[in-house]
Scaffold this motif. Structure first.
Motif, mmCIF file in Angstrom:
data_model
loop_
_atom_site.group_PDB
_atom_site.id
_atom_site.type_symbol
_atom_site.label_atom_id
_atom_site.label_comp_id
_atom_site.label_asym_id
_atom_site.label_seq_id
_atom_site.Cartn_x
_atom_site.Cartn_y
_atom_site.Cartn_z
ATOM 1 N N LYS A 3 0.760 -1.248 0.170
ATOM 2 C CA LYS A 3 0.085 0.105 -0.158
ATOM 3 C C LYS A 3 0.945 1.197 -0.199
ATOM 4 C CE LYS A 3 -0.209 -0.317 5.087
ATOM 5 N NZ LYS A 3 -1.250 -0.525 6.532
ATOM 6 N N PHE A 4 0.100 2.466 -0.810
ATOM 7 C CA PHE A 4 1.289 3.303 -0.540
ATOM 8 C C PHE A 4 0.353 4.622 0.599
ATOM 9 C CE2 PHE A 4 1.488 2.814 -4.413
ATOM 10 C CZ PHE A 4 2.816 2.952 -5.489
ATOM 11 N N VAL A 5 1.330 4.715 1.606
ATOM 12 C CA VAL A 5 0.215 5.712 2.841
ATOM 13 C C VAL A 5 0.709 6.823 2.758
ATOM 14 C CG1 VAL A 5 0.540 5.381 5.018
ATOM 15 C CG2 VAL A 5 0.949 3.480 4.540
ATOM 16 N N ASN A 21 4.065 -6.857 3.727
ATOM 17 C CA ASN A 21 4.465 -7.345 5.445
ATOM 18 C C ASN A 21 4.976 -5.841 6.023
ATOM 19 O OD1 ASN A 21 7.267 -6.062 4.507
ATOM 20 N ND2 ASN A 21 8.382 -8.160 4.421
ATOM 21 N N GLY A 22 4.647 -5.393 5.833
ATOM 22 C CA GLY A 22 4.439 -3.594 6.631
ATOM 23 C C GLY A 22 6.377 -2.604 6.394
ATOM 24 N N GLN A 23 6.608 -3.429 5.654
ATOM 25 C CA GLN A 23 8.078 -2.798 5.192
ATOM 26 C C GLN A 23 7.645 -1.707 4.625
ATOM 27 O OE1 GLN A 23 10.052 -4.130 8.307
ATOM 28 N NE2 GLN A 23 11.727 -4.155 6.964
ATOM 29 N N VAL A 24 9.104 -0.062 4.992
ATOM 30 C CA VAL A 24 8.658 0.976 3.945
ATOM 31 C C VAL A 24 9.483 0.420 3.026
ATOM 32 C CG1 VAL A 24 9.021 2.862 3.826
ATOM 33 C CG2 VAL A 24 7.973 2.750 6.260
ATOM 34 N N SER A 92 12.279 6.937 -3.476
ATOM 35 C CA SER A 92 14.084 6.074 -3.553
ATOM 36 C C SER A 92 14.169 4.947 -2.433
ATOM 37 C CB SER A 92 14.936 7.629 -2.944
ATOM 38 O OG SER A 92 14.937 8.897 -3.305
ATOM 39 N N SER A 93 14.770 4.685 -2.090
ATOM 40 C CA SER A 93 15.317 3.392 -1.177
ATOM 41 C C SER A 93 15.864 3.892 0.420
ATOM 42 C CB SER A 93 16.676 2.774 -1.488
ATOM 43 O OG SER A 93 17.257 2.212 -1.478
ATOM 44 N N SER A 108 10.386 -5.906 -4.474
ATOM 45 C CA SER A 108 9.069 -6.046 -4.105
ATOM 46 C C SER A 108 7.896 -4.708 -4.532
ATOM 47 C CB SER A 108 9.622 -5.352 -2.763
ATOM 48 O OG SER A 108 8.744 -5.371 -1.914
ATOM 49 N N ILE A 109 8.640 -3.772 -5.244
ATOM 50 C CA ILE A 109 7.823 -2.385 -5.377
ATOM 51 C C ILE A 109 7.531 -2.546 -7.092
ATOM 52 C CG2 ILE A 109 8.234 -0.272 -7.042
ATOM 53 C CD1 ILE A 109 10.575 0.539 -4.736
#
Length: 123
Positions: A3-5, A21-24, A92-93, A108-109
């Motif tokens: 999801k995009f937040v 999994n909630g990781q950014v 950006s990462s 992942s993206i």
């Protein structure tokens, strides 16, 4: 599903893309408006299937935009930028200790962004 937040701050509005999994896995620049930030999310969706330009070695082949640029920062961490067709950085990462982890962030993206809903951060 990722999801995009969208987050509002004193400086403006930005988004993070979170994996299932909630990781950014990526963050945006700061936008001046909510609608510009939503457009940034849509740009990530549009460009997320881009190829990877590995800038961590000499003589790497330069790719046309859109593309992911993988590089080492001044501290020696691996990072990536996702660039749109116009060359602007749209995501950006974080810094990664290993290049494989950085490449996993890109994967992942590619998996999460196309169908990720755009949500406003809960207050």
């Amino acid at each position: 599903m990722g999801k995009f937040v969208i987050k509002e701050t004193d400086a403006g509005t930005h988004f993070v893309l979170k994996a299932a999994n909630g990781q950014v896995v990526a963050t945006s620049q700061v936008y001046t408006s909510h609608s510009s930030c939503v457009a940034g999310c849509e740009s990530v969706r549009t460009n997320c299937t881009a190829e990877v330009e590995d800038q961590t070695y000499t003589g790497y082949p330069q790719l046309k935009n859109p593309k992911y640029e993988v590089f080492k920062d001044k501290g020696g961490a691996f990072r990536f930028h996702l660039k749109a067709h116009n060359g602007e950085i749209i995501a950006s990462s974080q810094g990664y200790k290993f290049k494989k982890s950085c490449l996993n962030g890109i994967a992942s993206i590619k998996r999460n962004a196309p169908s990720a809903p755009i949500l406003d951060e809960e207050k």
